[in-house]
Design a protein around this motif. Structure first.
Motif, PDB file in Angstrom:
ATOM      1  N   ARG A 109      39.833  43.941  37.114  1.00 50.09           N
ATOM      2  CA  ARG A 109      40.564  43.735  35.853  1.00 50.09           C
ATOM      3  C   ARG A 109      41.207  45.005  35.329  1.00 50.09           C
ATOM      4  O   ARG A 109      42.211  44.936  34.625  1.00 50.09           O
ATOM      5  CB  ARG A 109      39.606  43.211  34.772  1.00 50.09           C
ATOM      6  CG  ARG A 109      39.361  41.741  34.859  1.00 50.09           C
ATOM      7  CD  ARG A 109      38.891  41.216  33.513  1.00 50.09           C
ATOM      8  NE  ARG A 109      38.399  39.864  33.660  1.00 50.09           N
ATOM      9  CZ  ARG A 109      37.929  39.137  32.666  1.00 50.09           C
ATOM     10  NH1 ARG A 109      37.848  39.652  31.444  1.00 50.09           N
ATOM     11  NH2 ARG A 109      37.499  37.917  32.881  1.00 50.09           N
ATOM     12  N   LEU A 148      38.587  34.598  41.816  1.00 45.40           N
ATOM     13  CA  LEU A 148      38.741  35.590  40.754  1.00 45.40           C
ATOM     14  C   LEU A 148      39.866  36.572  41.071  1.00 45.40           C
ATOM     15  O   LEU A 148      40.620  36.971  40.176  1.00 45.40           O
ATOM     16  CB  LEU A 148      37.406  36.314  40.538  1.00 45.40           C
ATOM     17  CG  LEU A 148      36.328  35.395  39.917  1.00 45.40           C
ATOM     18  CD1 LEU A 148      34.928  35.972  40.140  1.00 45.40           C
ATOM     19  CD2 LEU A 148      36.576  35.189  38.427  1.00 45.40           C
ATOM     20  N   GLU A 199      30.498  44.501  45.624  1.00 46.91           N
ATOM     21  CA  GLU A 199      29.748  44.668  44.384  1.00 46.91           C
ATOM     22  C   GLU A 199      29.664  46.133  43.977  1.00 46.91           C
ATOM     23  O   GLU A 199      29.529  47.006  44.813  1.00 46.91           O
ATOM     24  CB  GLU A 199      28.315  44.168  44.578  1.00 46.91           C
ATOM     25  CG  GLU A 199      28.207  42.694  44.794  1.00 46.91           C
ATOM     26  CD  GLU A 199      26.823  42.352  45.341  1.00 46.91           C
ATOM     27  OE1 GLU A 199      25.836  42.783  44.727  1.00 46.91           O
ATOM     28  OE2 GLU A 199      26.754  41.670  46.380  1.00 46.91           O
ATOM     29  N   GLU A 243      43.278  36.994  38.851  1.00 48.95           N
ATOM     30  CA  GLU A 243      43.722  38.294  38.333  1.00 48.95           C
ATOM     31  C   GLU A 243      45.182  38.549  38.711  1.00 48.95           C
ATOM     32  O   GLU A 243      45.988  38.996  37.879  1.00 48.95           O
ATOM     33  CB  GLU A 243      42.815  39.396  38.888  1.00 48.95           C
ATOM     34  CG  GLU A 243      43.008  40.749  38.229  1.00 48.95           C
ATOM     35  CD  GLU A 243      42.738  40.706  36.736  1.00 48.95           C
ATOM     36  OE1 GLU A 243      41.797  40.011  36.314  1.00 48.95           O
ATOM     37  OE2 GLU A 243      43.498  41.357  35.987  1.00 48.95           O
ATOM     38  N   ASP A 295      36.283  47.715  38.636  1.00 49.17           N
ATOM     39  CA  ASP A 295      36.623  46.353  38.216  1.00 49.17           C
ATOM     40  C   ASP A 295      38.090  46.035  38.513  1.00 49.17           C
ATOM     41  O   ASP A 295      38.979  46.771  38.094  1.00 49.17           O
ATOM     42  CB  ASP A 295      36.346  46.236  36.713  1.00 49.17           C
ATOM     43  CG  ASP A 295      36.415  44.802  36.216  1.00 49.17           C
ATOM     44  OD1 ASP A 295      36.903  43.915  36.969  1.00 49.17           O
ATOM     45  OD2 ASP A 295      35.980  44.568  35.086  1.00 49.17           O
ATOM     46  N   ASP A 327      34.140  32.316  45.350  1.00 45.45           N
ATOM     47  CA  ASP A 327      34.306  32.660  43.940  1.00 45.45           C
ATOM     48  C   ASP A 327      35.034  33.994  43.788  1.00 45.45           C
ATOM     49  O   ASP A 327      35.853  34.168  42.882  1.00 45.45           O
ATOM     50  CB  ASP A 327      32.935  32.713  43.253  1.00 45.45           C
ATOM     51  CG  ASP A 327      32.260  31.348  43.195  1.00 45.45           C
ATOM     52  OD1 ASP A 327      32.974  30.344  43.047  1.00 45.45           O
ATOM     53  OD2 ASP A 327      31.019  31.281  43.298  1.00 45.45           O
ATOM     54  N   SER A 330      35.699  45.251  42.550  1.00 44.57           N
ATOM     55  CA  SER A 330      34.712  44.190  42.315  1.00 44.57           C
ATOM     56  C   SER A 330      35.261  43.226  41.271  1.00 44.57           C
ATOM     57  O   SER A 330      36.286  43.488  40.639  1.00 44.57           O
ATOM     58  CB  SER A 330      33.388  44.775  41.843  1.00 44.57           C
ATOM     59  OG  SER A 330      33.494  45.180  40.493  1.00 44.57           O
ATOM     60  N   VAL A 331      34.578  42.115  41.104  1.00 40.10           N
ATOM     61  CA  VAL A 331      35.099  41.084  40.195  1.00 40.10           C
ATOM     62  C   VAL A 331      34.119  40.705  39.086  1.00 40.10           C
ATOM     63  O   VAL A 331      34.359  39.737  38.359  1.00 40.10           O
ATOM     64  CB  VAL A 331      35.480  39.797  40.970  1.00 40.10           C
ATOM     65  CG1 VAL A 331      36.712  40.033  41.823  1.00 40.10           C
ATOM     66  CG2 VAL A 331      34.317  39.304  41.809  1.00 40.10           C
ATOM     67  N   GLY A 332      33.043  41.444  38.931  1.00 38.70           N
ATOM     68  CA  GLY A 332      32.131  41.108  37.839  1.00 38.70           C
ATOM     69  C   GLY A 332      30.727  41.572  38.122  1.00 38.70           C
ATOM     70  O   GLY A 332      30.459  42.172  39.172  1.00 38.70           O
ATOM     71  N   PRO A 333      29.818  41.263  37.197  1.00 32.52           N
ATOM     72  CA  PRO A 333      28.479  41.849  37.264  1.00 32.52           C
ATOM     73  C   PRO A 333      27.521  41.181  38.243  1.00 32.52           C
ATOM     74  O   PRO A 333      26.480  41.753  38.528  1.00 32.52           O
ATOM     75  CB  PRO A 333      27.972  41.701  35.826  1.00 32.52           C
ATOM     76  CG  PRO A 333      28.714  40.531  35.278  1.00 32.52           C
ATOM     77  CD  PRO A 333      30.054  40.538  35.939  1.00 32.52           C
ATOM     78  N   LEU A 334      27.838  40.001  38.755  1.00 28.57           N
ATOM     79  CA  LEU A 334      26.902  39.301  39.629  1.00 28.57           C
ATOM     80  C   LEU A 334      27.391  39.297  41.071  1.00 28.57           C
ATOM     81  O   LEU A 334      28.577  39.430  41.344  1.00 28.57           O
ATOM     82  CB  LEU A 334      26.702  37.849  39.166  1.00 28.57           C
ATOM     83  CG  LEU A 334      26.095  37.629  37.792  1.00 28.57           C
ATOM     84  CD1 LEU A 334      25.849  36.143  37.560  1.00 28.57           C
ATOM     85  CD2 LEU A 334      24.790  38.407  37.627  1.00 28.57           C
ATOM     86  N   SER A 335      26.455  39.089  41.991  1.00 24.05           N
ATOM     87  CA  SER A 335      26.790  38.937  43.401  1.00 24.05           C
ATOM     88  C   SER A 335      27.161  37.474  43.655  1.00 24.05           C
ATOM     89  O   SER A 335      26.325  36.584  43.535  1.00 24.05           O
ATOM     90  CB  SER A 335      25.584  39.347  44.248  1.00 24.05           C
ATOM     91  OG  SER A 335      25.860  39.146  45.611  1.00 24.05           O
ATOM     92  N   LEU A 336      28.425  37.238  43.989  1.00 29.38           N
ATOM     93  CA  LEU A 336      28.945  35.867  44.064  1.00 29.38           C
ATOM     94  C   LEU A 336      29.233  35.453  45.500  1.00 29.38           C
ATOM     95  O   LEU A 336      29.357  36.289  46.392  1.00 29.38           O
ATOM     96  CB  LEU A 336      30.240  35.772  43.256  1.00 29.38           C
ATOM     97  CG  LEU A 336      30.140  36.141  41.776  1.00 29.38           C
ATOM     98  CD1 LEU A 336      31.527  36.092  41.128  1.00 29.38           C
ATOM     99  CD2 LEU A 336      29.177  35.208  41.041  1.00 29.38           C
ATOM    100  N   HIS A 337      29.401  34.162  45.703  1.00 28.03           N
ATOM    101  CA  HIS A 337      29.886  33.643  46.978  1.00 28.03           C
ATOM    102  C   HIS A 337      31.325  34.119  47.206  1.00 28.03           C
ATOM    103  O   HIS A 337      32.084  34.305  46.251  1.00 28.03           O
ATOM    104  CB  HIS A 337      29.877  32.116  46.972  1.00 28.03           C
ATOM    105  CG  HIS A 337      28.508  31.510  47.045  1.00 28.03           C
ATOM    106  ND1 HIS A 337      28.276  30.165  46.929  1.00 28.03           N
ATOM    107  CD2 HIS A 337      27.285  32.073  47.233  1.00 28.03           C
ATOM    108  CE1 HIS A 337      26.986  29.915  47.045  1.00 28.03           C
ATOM    109  NE2 HIS A 337      26.365  31.055  47.223  1.00 28.03           N
TER     110      HIS A 337
END
Lengths: 201, 201
Positions: free
Chosen positions: B138, B188, B132, B192, B136, B184, B174-181
């Motif tokens: 992306r 992602l 996190e 990508e 990014d 996920d 990282s892969v986005g703004p939230l803390s994911l499992h």
């Protein structure tokens, strides 16, 4: 609120399935449960702004709709067996017929009915159908994440469902170049919306 | 080949766990199995160009490394119980000590060892740590998907692992703004890379 509607052509609408043999005994409800996890759970938390509708078309009790509402659901755990147990117990507790969505456990509601009954709830919110080869979600101008997302299962959409969704003006979108499992599609949609609409942390 | 390395701080390195109580009895191996599915399986197919390494640090047989190679694995099914059964049987069949990765079932190999032994295989390939708040994925200029991706579990990375990865020059993404499992995150990353490197269909 983001709403994911997962259509299970063969997924059991009753609790008559075996936890130790979920894929065959439940008509592939396992795939829907994995997508439910992807829709609702993040690390150590539940997405309060997500609801999931399972359209269960398998078995003698079908069709039924089961909704899990992230804002009210409790004790959701990510493993497949826990989610299967929750759904099994909920379906086992259905008292005869249910003409309307009825909460049988915290945040978990069931009704008799099918996709048409879910669509009756949509109102003016935008609807999206996830399918291969459609326009890329990354380049779609989402005006809001107060929207409905419809996914088929490993068999895709049946023609009647496809027609109903088209009549509702649902826009087809895709999430990448490969044909993915439903749970991965849900993860990718959530991520796209998180990037556009998630509150800063 | 894309390689995902999933570090399970408490995940059982032996087959001594219960399929009917996977999360507690296996030290959260369930989370690693879901990430393994996300890494290896697409709709009706296996990603032949992906290998997954589970670094199992729980229990008296730890540490062990279990590798599933998409190019050679057979009969991989997406449900958690099937994957748990495969891993349990494989770990149960380990004959004493294994100094090198040894294939015990088609595409599934095990060795005694830890992250350092996995890193010894990396060679010149680029390494990425998923975490996190990092840059990014992306906007990262991946030169190739012949790369290694390292993920922690719900506890994150321990300091020693983090130091080893930093010493190897691993880049944090990282892969986005939230803390994911973890599963996920894997989905992602695969998406990508599919968008950059997947062959046209």
């Amino acid at each position: 609120v983001r709403r994911f509607v997962l259509i299970g052509q063969t997924a059991s609408a009753s609790g008559d399935f075996l936890l130790q043999d979920l894929p065959s005994s439940s008509g592939r409800l396992d795939a829907l449960l994995r997508a439910l996890r992807a829709a609702l759970l993040v690390s150590h938390d539940v997405r309060r702004d997500v609801s999931v509708y399972l359209v269960l078309r398998g078995g003698p009790s079908a069709p039924r709709v089961l909704r899990v509402d992230g804002a009210r659901a409790k004790f959701l755990r990510p493993d497949e067996r826990s989610l299967a147990t929750l759904v099994k117990k909920t379906l086992d507790s259905v008292p005869g017929t249910l003409a309307e969505l009825t909460e049988l456990r915290p945040g978990v509601a069931v009704r008799d009915g099918d996709l048409a009954d879910v669509l009756a709830e949509v109102g003016e919110a935008p609807c999206y159908v996830l399918e291969e080869g459609a326009g890329d979600a990354r380049s779609h101008a989402f005006a809001t994440d107060d929207a409905w997302f419809f996914l088929g299962d490993h068999r895709g959409f049946d023609p009647a469902s496809r027609e109903m969704l088209a009549a509702r003006g649902a826009v087809s979108i895709s999430v990448g170049p490969l044909s993915l499992h439903g749970e991965d599609v849900v993860t990718l949609v959530n991520n796209e919306l998180d990037r556009r609409f998630a509150p800063p942390r």
